[in-house]
Design a protein around this motif. Structure first.
Motif, PDB file in Angstrom:
ATOM      1  N   ARG A  61       0.844  -1.206   0.000  1.00 17.18           N
ATOM      2  CA  ARG A  61       0.000   0.000   0.000  1.00 17.18           C
ATOM      3  C   ARG A  61       0.878   1.254   0.000  1.00 17.18           C
ATOM      4  O   ARG A  61       0.628   2.200  -0.763  1.00 17.18           O
ATOM      5  N   ASP A  62       1.902   1.249   0.822  1.00 13.01           N
ATOM      6  CA  ASP A  62       2.822   2.391   0.851  1.00 13.01           C
ATOM      7  C   ASP A  62       3.538   2.543  -0.486  1.00 13.01           C
ATOM      8  O   ASP A  62       3.776   3.666  -0.954  1.00 13.01           O
ATOM      9  N   ALA A  63       3.897   1.412  -1.102  1.00 10.21           N
ATOM     10  CA  ALA A  63       4.594   1.450  -2.390  1.00 10.21           C
ATOM     11  C   ALA A  63       3.717   2.095  -3.459  1.00 10.21           C
ATOM     12  O   ALA A  63       4.184   2.937  -4.241  1.00 10.21           O
ATOM     13  N   ALA A  64       2.444   1.708  -3.494  1.00 12.88           N
ATOM     14  CA  ALA A  64       1.520   2.270  -4.491  1.00 12.88           C
ATOM     15  C   ALA A  64       1.314   3.762  -4.262  1.00 12.88           C
ATOM     16  O   ALA A  64       1.312   4.558  -5.212  1.00 12.88           O
ATOM     17  N   ARG A  65       1.163   4.157  -3.015  1.00 15.42           N
ATOM     18  CA  ARG A  65       0.935   5.578  -2.722  1.00 15.42           C
ATOM     19  C   ARG A  65       2.182   6.406  -2.989  1.00 15.42           C
ATOM     20  O   ARG A  65       2.091   7.552  -3.453  1.00 15.42           O
ATOM     21  N   GLN A  66       3.346   5.845  -2.711  1.00 18.06           N
ATOM     22  CA  GLN A  66       4.581   6.571  -3.007  1.00 18.06           C
ATOM     23  C   GLN A  66       4.749   6.752  -4.510  1.00 18.06           C
ATOM     24  O   GLN A  66       5.124   7.838  -4.976  1.00 18.06           O
ATOM     25  N   ALA A  67       4.486   5.692  -5.274  1.00 17.64           N
ATOM     26  CA  ALA A  67       4.591   5.794  -6.733  1.00 17.64           C
ATOM     27  C   ALA A  67       3.603   6.825  -7.278  1.00 17.64           C
ATOM     28  O   ALA A  67       3.935   7.613  -8.177  1.00 17.64           O
ATOM     29  N   GLU A  89      -0.148  11.663   6.796  1.00 26.41           N
ATOM     30  CA  GLU A  89      -0.151  11.258   8.203  1.00 26.41           C
ATOM     31  C   GLU A  89       0.738  10.052   8.473  1.00 26.41           C
ATOM     32  O   GLU A  89       0.753   9.518   9.574  1.00 26.41           O
ATOM     33  N   HIS A  90       1.471   9.613   7.450  1.00 25.81           N
ATOM     34  CA  HIS A  90       2.354   8.451   7.607  1.00 25.81           C
ATOM     35  C   HIS A  90       3.494   8.794   8.564  1.00 25.81           C
ATOM     36  O   HIS A  90       3.872   9.962   8.721  1.00 25.81           O
ATOM     37  N   ASN A  91       4.077   7.777   9.188  1.00 28.10           N
ATOM     38  CA  ASN A  91       5.181   8.029  10.121  1.00 28.10           C
ATOM     39  C   ASN A  91       6.536   8.044   9.434  1.00 28.10           C
ATOM     40  O   ASN A  91       7.560   8.247  10.093  1.00 28.10           O
ATOM     41  N   HIS A  92       6.556   7.820   8.123  1.00 21.05           N
ATOM     42  CA  HIS A  92       7.815   7.853   7.372  1.00 21.05           C
ATOM     43  C   HIS A  92       7.944   9.221   6.704  1.00 21.05           C
ATOM     44  O   HIS A  92       7.104   9.625   5.908  1.00 21.05           O
ATOM     45  N   GLU A  93       9.020   9.938   7.003  1.00 16.46           N
ATOM     46  CA  GLU A  93       9.158  11.314   6.533  1.00 16.46           C
ATOM     47  C   GLU A  93       9.250  11.419   5.018  1.00 16.46           C
ATOM     48  O   GLU A  93       8.744  12.378   4.422  1.00 16.46           O
ATOM     49  N   LEU A  94       9.901  10.447   4.366  1.00  9.89           N
ATOM     50  CA  LEU A  94       9.997  10.507   2.910  1.00  9.89           C
ATOM     51  C   LEU A  94       8.629  10.396   2.259  1.00  9.89           C
ATOM     52  O   LEU A  94       8.315  11.133   1.311  1.00  9.89           O
ATOM     53  N   LEU A  95       7.793   9.513   2.771  1.00  9.95           N
ATOM     54  CA  LEU A  95       6.447   9.377   2.223  1.00  9.95           C
ATOM     55  C   LEU A  95       5.628  10.638   2.469  1.00  9.95           C
ATOM     56  O   LEU A  95       4.850  11.071   1.608  1.00  9.95           O
ATOM     57  N   TRP A 141      -6.096  20.398   4.674  1.00  6.83           N
ATOM     58  CA  TRP A 141      -5.560  21.587   5.330  1.00  6.83           C
ATOM     59  C   TRP A 141      -4.944  21.244   6.687  1.00  6.83           C
ATOM     60  O   TRP A 141      -3.805  21.602   6.980  1.00  6.83           O
ATOM     61  N   SER A 142      -5.681  20.529   7.509  1.00  4.65           N
ATOM     62  CA  SER A 142      -5.159  20.183   8.840  1.00  4.65           C
ATOM     63  C   SER A 142      -3.982  19.218   8.739  1.00  4.65           C
ATOM     64  O   SER A 142      -3.040  19.299   9.523  1.00  4.65           O
ATOM     65  N   SER A 143      -4.031  18.316   7.771  1.00  7.57           N
ATOM     66  CA  SER A 143      -2.922  17.364   7.607  1.00  7.57           C
ATOM     67  C   SER A 143      -1.649  18.075   7.177  1.00  7.57           C
ATOM     68  O   SER A 143      -0.559  17.755   7.661  1.00  7.57           O
ATOM     69  N   CYS A 144      -1.786  19.038   6.275  1.00  9.32           N
ATOM     70  CA  CYS A 144      -0.611  19.823   5.853  1.00  9.32           C
ATOM     71  C   CYS A 144      -0.097  20.687   7.012  1.00  9.32           C
ATOM     72  O   CYS A 144       1.114  20.838   7.191  1.00  9.32           O
ATOM     73  N   ARG A 145      -1.007  21.250   7.761  1.00 14.33           N
ATOM     74  CA  ARG A 145      -0.611  22.083   8.909  1.00 14.33           C
ATOM     75  C   ARG A 145       0.185  21.271   9.927  1.00 14.33           C
ATOM     76  O   ARG A 145       1.156  21.758  10.506  1.00 14.33           O
ATOM     77  N   ASP A 146      -0.214  20.025  10.119  1.00 13.42           N
ATOM     78  CA  ASP A 146       0.511  19.182  11.064  1.00 13.42           C
ATOM     79  C   ASP A 146       1.959  18.939  10.629  1.00 13.42           C
ATOM     80  O   ASP A 146       2.838  18.728  11.471  1.00 13.42           O
ATOM     81  N   LEU A 147       2.208  18.982   9.325  1.00 13.15           N
ATOM     82  CA  LEU A 147       3.574  18.774   8.836  1.00 13.15           C
ATOM     83  C   LEU A 147       4.501  19.912   9.257  1.00 13.15           C
ATOM     84  O   LEU A 147       5.723  19.727   9.301  1.00 13.15           O
ATOM     85  N   LEU A 148       3.937  21.054   9.561  1.00 11.60           N
ATOM     86  CA  LEU A 148       4.768  22.206   9.938  1.00 11.60           C
ATOM     87  C   LEU A 148       5.477  21.966  11.272  1.00 11.60           C
ATOM     88  O   LEU A 148       6.439  22.665  11.596  1.00 11.60           O
ATOM     89  N   PHE A 149       5.019  21.000  12.029  1.00 12.53           N
ATOM     90  CA  PHE A 149       5.632  20.717  13.327  1.00 12.53           C
ATOM     91  C   PHE A 149       6.581  19.520  13.253  1.00 12.53           C
ATOM     92  O   PHE A 149       7.023  18.995  14.273  1.00 12.53           O
ATOM     93  N   SER A 150       6.898  19.126  12.025  1.00 14.46           N
ATOM     94  CA  SER A 150       7.862  18.040  11.815  1.00 14.46           C
ATOM     95  C   SER A 150       9.269  18.522  12.148  1.00 14.46           C
ATOM     96  O   SER A 150       9.584  19.719  12.048  1.00 14.46           O
ATOM     97  N   ASP A 151      10.127  17.595  12.541  1.00 16.64           N
ATOM     98  CA  ASP A 151      11.528  17.934  12.797  1.00 16.64           C
ATOM     99  C   ASP A 151      12.320  18.046  11.503  1.00 16.64           C
ATOM    100  O   ASP A 151      13.460  18.529  11.511  1.00 16.64           O
ATOM    101  N   ASN A 152      11.738  17.598  10.415  1.00 15.86           N
ATOM    102  CA  ASN A 152      12.414  17.609   9.121  1.00 15.86           C
ATOM    103  C   ASN A 152      12.063  18.893   8.374  1.00 15.86           C
ATOM    104  O   ASN A 152      10.901  19.165   8.093  1.00 15.86           O
TER     105      ASN A 152
END
Length: 589
Positions: free
Chosen positions: A357-363, A393-399, A427-438
């Protein structure tokens, strides 16, 4: 001779009806087994002798699927008998009986290393395999055409499955793949064997085809592969389940996916060559993208789509991993798009296996990053939104990063698509990325939010004063040392401030002074232009309190006195100071 021929014909019928029952007959006595080998080795002269040999070959062809039969065949010198029988004819010649003997050798070669080496040493195996594949394909065409004396469609597919089963086992090994890479005609014959209808109607054949493509595209450096223990049995029909379990039961110990790395799948360079061939050279068909651009389609990608359309969950799992490999190279993606690859990926983004599933979504995300959205059909644009948003919302930063980047590009397509994304909580999912360490993930989130600000639903939230946190974040990031983050944030502020109601909310925010300070301190021309547009739009907003207007005008006057590094910013500010504002616009991320 007639009696022996009839007996072998009866045995072949038994094998076709019940391979396991017929195998027990062979294991219980050496007589029928030896009769088969003798009829192949020394057929009696005349028509009856040819019929006896043909029936014996059919028996052996049907029996070789059983591991015990294969072992008995090796131990009693059956491989030598078959090789000798083949050497009596012209190498590479056609004929259904010869094709079945080659299929028998291919199955044994795929399951036994020593036998594989002997077969490859004594004959041009790839040439024989190619002619066997061509014969099988021609027989299938005759069967569909109703030619008298042609095999039935099921008989043709039985040969298809036997050849594909052996190739699926052989392509696990890097050594065989190196030989196959040098034999493009055989590689093309492997691809061309089944029709789209065959793959749609025969789930076993679809599974084997998908497995072959997966094996070709995999290298020793690819550590992830579908695991049988994760196989979703409850999603399969009894026929699908039986076919797959039988396939793995017949695989040798060396080919079973027990531990990663035990089998050498070949170098990354070899896998890259196969990936390029699958995408760039596997098709002759010319297609046009939705914008009219001509491009060459890939038969492999098209065939994978057929396999996924009616295949088992296992087929979908393997196809997802394969498409991930193929999409890794950016230059491949436009051909995958033109061959229906996006629709295939959309059918894979919800498979049960998490890795697949992750492979398909990444592609899918990678395609959306590098593809102009207008080249995708409208339905595919809309359907791509949900899996991309969920991947944020995945826990892998590259994805997370690639999903945000793909979504950012996709959001430029239309208002309807942006509305779909907002409804899907983008919108909320993108906003949550702003608090990433990356930092790269933060920037990707900001860029997606910047493009979402064009959505009417988002503007309404800001105008109603429901987004104080977002205003604070945008102002904060507009002074970021990371240029990409500063560009995205300042762009978002410029677009938001073009709406009078939102501009008033920005001016009333406790961080508004930070926005004015950022305009005074910025040294990058792109960011300076966007910040200038935002501040000038605030000044021109209807309903702006006089105190805020005076504060804003003072900041613009100071910026004017300091000078500009952006000519566009200079023109914007001087116009605002001359007439109190005007139409001020900035582009998205």
């Amino acid at each position: 001779f007639a009696l022996k021929s009839n007996g072998l014909a009866g045995l072949s019928t038994l094998f076709a009806a019940s391979p396991k029952a017929a195998s027990k007959v062979l294991q219980s006595s050496q007589v029928p087994f030896m009769a088969i080998l003798v009829a192949i080795q020394r057929p009696p002269p005349g028509r009856e002798g040819r019929e006896a040999q043909s029936n014996a070959v059919e028996c052996l062809f049907l029996a070789t699927g059983e591991q015990k039969t294969r072992q008995s065949l090796v131990e009693c010198g059956g491989v030598d008998i078959i090789l000798t029988a083949l050497s009596d004819g012209e190498e590479g010649s056609s004929g259904l009986m010869r094709a079945k003997l080659v299929a028998v050798l291919a199955i044994i070669a795929g399951h036994n290393k020593d036998v594989r080496e002997e077969i490859f040493d004594r004959m041009d195996f790839l040439l024989e395999l190619r002619h066997a594949l061509d014969t099988a394909r021609e027989g299938s065409a005759q069967a569909r055409g109703g030619k008298i004396g042609a095999p039935s469609v099921e008989e043709s597919r039985r040969l298809f499955r036997a050849l594909y089963e052996s190739i699926a086992c052989l392509t696990i090994h890097g050594e065989f793949k190196e030989s196959l890479q040098a034999s493009k005609k055989t590689l093309k014959a492997i691809q061309d064997l089944p029709s789209a209808k065959d793959l749609l109607e025969d789930t076993n054949l679809a599974f084997q085809f998908t497995t072959i493509v997966y094996n070709l595209c995999r290298s020793r450096e690819d550590k992830t592969r579908p695991k049988k223990k994760e196989f979703p049995f409850n999603e399969l029909t009894d026929d699908d389940l039986n076919a797959i379990e039988q396939f793995y039961d017949k695989m040798p110990a060396e080919a079973r996916p027990v531990k990663n790395g035990e089998i050498d799948s070949g170098s990354k360079e070899l896998a890259d060559q196969f990936r390029s061939w699958c995408v760039l050279q596997s098709g002759d068909m010319t297609k046009r993208l939705p914008d009219g651009t001509a491009t060459t389609g890939s038969n492999m990608i098209s065939h994978l789509g057929k396999c996924v359309a009616h295949g088992s969950m296992r087929v979908k799992t393997i196809a997802a991993m394969t498409l991930k490999y193929l999409c890794a190279e950016q230059s491949h993606r436009r051909y995958i798009v033109s061959s229906g690859g996006v629709r295939t990926l959309l059918a894979l983004v919800d498979v049960d296996d998490e890795t697949a599933r992750d492979a398909a979504r990444q592609a899918l995300a990678q395609i959306c990053i590098s593809t102009n959205p207008v080249l995708l059909p409208y339905s595919e644009q809309l359907d791509a939104v949900r899996p991309l948003v969920e991947t944020l919302e995945h826990n892998h930063e590259l994805l997370q990063f690639e999903a945000a980047m793909g979504l950012t590009n996709l959001l430029t397509a239309s208002d309807e698509l942006r509305s779909r994304a907002v409804q899907g909580k983008a919108w909320s999912s993108c906003r949550d990325l702003l608090f990433s360490d990356n930092e790269r993930v933060q920037r990707a989130g900001l860029e997606a939010m910047c493009n979402l600000t064009m959505a009417p639903e988002i503007l309404e939230r800001f105008a109603e004063g429901k987004c104080p946190l977002e205003i604070k974040v945008f102002i904060s990031f507009s002074s970021s040392e990371d240029k990409g983050s500063a560009v995205a944030s300042s762009g978002a502020l410029a677009m938001l401030a073009s709406c009078d109601e939102v501009a008033v909310q920005i001016a009333a925010h406790e961080s508004f002074g930070g926005l004015l300070d950022a305009l005074l301190e910025v040294a990058d021309p792109v960011v300076q232009h966007r910040l200038a547009c935002a501040v000038c739009a605030v000044l021109a907003a209807e309903g702006l309190p006089e105190q805020a207007a005076a504060k804003t005008r003072a900041a613009l006057s100071k910026r004017n006195a300091l000078g500009f590094c952006s000519k566009d910013a200079e023109l914007c500010v001087r116009q605002a100071l001359d007439d109190g504002g005007g139409d001020v616009k900035a582009s998205g991320a």
